[in-house]
Motif scaffolding. Structure first.
Motif, PDB file in Angstrom:
ATOM      1  N   GLY A 118       7.070 -10.391   9.532  1.00  0.00           N
ATOM      2  CA  GLY A 118       6.251 -11.062  10.543  1.00  0.00           C
ATOM      3  C   GLY A 118       5.113 -10.222  11.087  1.00  0.00           C
ATOM      4  N   GLU A 119       4.993  -8.980  10.613  1.00  0.00           N
ATOM      5  CA  GLU A 119       3.905  -8.097  11.066  1.00  0.00           C
ATOM      6  C   GLU A 119       2.858  -7.981   9.955  1.00  0.00           C
ATOM      7  N   PRO A 120       1.564  -7.940  10.311  1.00  0.00           N
ATOM      8  CA  PRO A 120       0.553  -7.818   9.250  1.00  0.00           C
ATOM      9  C   PRO A 120       0.479  -6.406   8.675  1.00  0.00           C
ATOM     10  N   ARG A 121       0.256  -6.316   7.385  1.00  0.00           N
ATOM     11  CA  ARG A 121      -0.060  -5.048   6.713  1.00  0.00           C
ATOM     12  C   ARG A 121      -1.265  -5.319   5.832  1.00  0.00           C
ATOM     13  N   VAL A 122      -2.271  -4.457   5.895  1.00  0.00           N
ATOM     14  CA  VAL A 122      -3.413  -4.553   4.978  1.00  0.00           C
ATOM     15  C   VAL A 122      -3.572  -3.172   4.365  1.00  0.00           C
ATOM     16  N   GLY A 182       8.213 -12.227  -3.102  1.00  0.00           N
ATOM     17  CA  GLY A 182       7.633 -13.575  -3.116  1.00  0.00           C
ATOM     18  C   GLY A 182       6.641 -13.851  -2.006  1.00  0.00           C
ATOM     19  N   ALA A 183       6.295 -12.815  -1.219  1.00  0.00           N
ATOM     20  CA  ALA A 183       5.334 -13.027  -0.123  1.00  0.00           C
ATOM     21  C   ALA A 183       3.947 -13.335  -0.691  1.00  0.00           C
ATOM     22  N   THR A 184       3.214 -14.184  -0.014  1.00  0.00           N
ATOM     23  CA  THR A 184       1.836 -14.469  -0.446  1.00  0.00           C
ATOM     24  C   THR A 184       0.944 -13.282  -0.097  1.00  0.00           C
ATOM     25  N   ALA A 185       0.137 -12.882  -1.063  1.00  0.00           N
ATOM     26  CA  ALA A 185      -0.818 -11.800  -0.825  1.00  0.00           C
ATOM     27  C   ALA A 185      -2.194 -12.386  -0.562  1.00  0.00           C
ATOM     28  N   CYS A 186      -2.917 -11.736   0.351  1.00  0.00           N
ATOM     29  CA  CYS A 186      -4.338 -12.041   0.519  1.00  0.00           C
ATOM     30  C   CYS A 186      -5.086 -10.778   0.091  1.00  0.00           C
ATOM     31  N   ILE A 187      -5.748 -10.875  -1.056  1.00  0.00           N
ATOM     32  CA  ILE A 187      -6.402  -9.703  -1.659  1.00  0.00           C
ATOM     33  C   ILE A 187      -7.902  -9.809  -1.404  1.00  0.00           C
ATOM     34  N   THR A 188      -8.496  -8.729  -0.892  1.00  0.00           N
ATOM     35  CA  THR A 188      -9.946  -8.753  -0.690  1.00  0.00           C
ATOM     36  C   THR A 188     -10.592  -7.564  -1.387  1.00  0.00           C
ATOM     37  N   ALA A 189     -11.806  -7.764  -1.837  1.00  0.00           N
ATOM     38  CA  ALA A 189     -12.609  -6.672  -2.404  1.00  0.00           C
ATOM     39  C   ALA A 189     -14.030  -6.861  -1.885  1.00  0.00           C
ATOM     40  N   THR A 190     -14.664  -5.760  -1.526  1.00  0.00           N
ATOM     41  CA  THR A 190     -15.979  -5.849  -0.873  1.00  0.00           C
ATOM     42  C   THR A 190     -16.937  -4.814  -1.440  1.00  0.00           C
TER      43      THR A 190
END
Ligand code: FAD
Length: 219
Positions: free
Chosen positions: A44-48, A77-85
């Protein structure tokens, strides 16, 4: 399919005209970026977490140690949100709110699949080498190294790109002001290669190292 259909999650609400959903655009940004950030919810805690990433076809791959918290969470099985900039320019407007950056960025939502096949793992290692340093010659990975590393692959099916390339976008009333405005292009400039301190004598620096370039880098 060369086009990725926007979903409720990837529909760009702010500045939709900057959105792109062509695989070619999304892939070129992902391929050029050296680093991706993977966001995931851990208890329940965010990690980036920043990490190296490589794309092969319609999948993005990451790897790491089996006790890596990010990988363990993704494996479950957690959904990942992947970003690249990629930041292309500093944009200096005539007011604080006119300060910005021209950029190309990608957001991918995906669930990881674990790669267990040794030959597939070898291909991913080779892809990482080619992505980080094209042409670099390395010894083949050992089976124990491949077994001791977790490899995850993410299908690229839900993704967006956003591109700002307009430079200064000051409002008309600011253009009359007597202050400078403009852009500072930013490029990666590789330095001269430095030999590993333990390099055996007589091994020359290869041309691919001397001529190292990232896409868009300058000499
Ligand atoms: C280097 C850089 C600097 C930025 N600076 C600012 C700033 O100072 N202020 C600001 O408001 N915004 C800034 N942005 C834009 C920012 O990334 C968001 O697009 C914007 O804030 C809108 O956020 P939102 O949550 O309303 O997006 P929404 O439009 O609600 O997002 C919906 C979906 O659109 C897609 N999306 C949104 N943003 C991006 C993106 N950047 N790249 C790819 N897909 C995207 C995602 O799939 C996301 O789930 C910056 C972007 C970059 C790359």
């Amino acid at each position: 399919m060369s086009h990725i259909e926007p979903t409720e999650r990837t529909r760009i609400r702010r500045r939709p005209e900057r959105g792109h959903f062509d695989r070619a655009v999304i892939y070129s940004i992902l391929d050029e970026a050296l680093v991706a950030h993977i966001g995931v919810s851990v208890d329940g805690e965010p990690r980036v977490i920043p990490t190296a990433i490589v794309r092969i076809g319609d999948h993005a791959y990451i790897h790491g140690s089996p006790n890596n918290q990010l990988l363990l969470t993704l494996e479950s099985g957690a959904t990942a949100c992947i970003t690249a900039t990629i930041v292309d320019s500093i944009v200096a407007g005539r007011s604080g709110f006119g300060m910005s950056m021209d950029y190309r960025s990608v957001v991918i939502f995906s669930k990881a699949e674990k790669v267990t096949d040794l030959a597939a793992k070898e291909r991913i290692v080779a892809a990482f080498v080619a992505d980080i340093m094209p042409g670099h010659i390395v010894r083949p990975p050992k089976t124990k190294e491949l077994n001791a590393t977790v490899f995850l692959r993410f299908p690229i099916e839900e993704a967006s790109a956003k591109i700002r390339d307009k430079g200064v976008m000051d409002p008309d009333e600011d253009i009359a002001l007597d202050v400078w405005a403009g852009v500072i292009p930013l490029r990666i400039t590789p330095g001269a290669p430095e030999n590993c301190r333990s390099l055996r004598p007589g091994i020359p620096t290869p041309d691919y190292a001397k001529a190292y370039k990232r896409p868009g880098s300058v000499d």
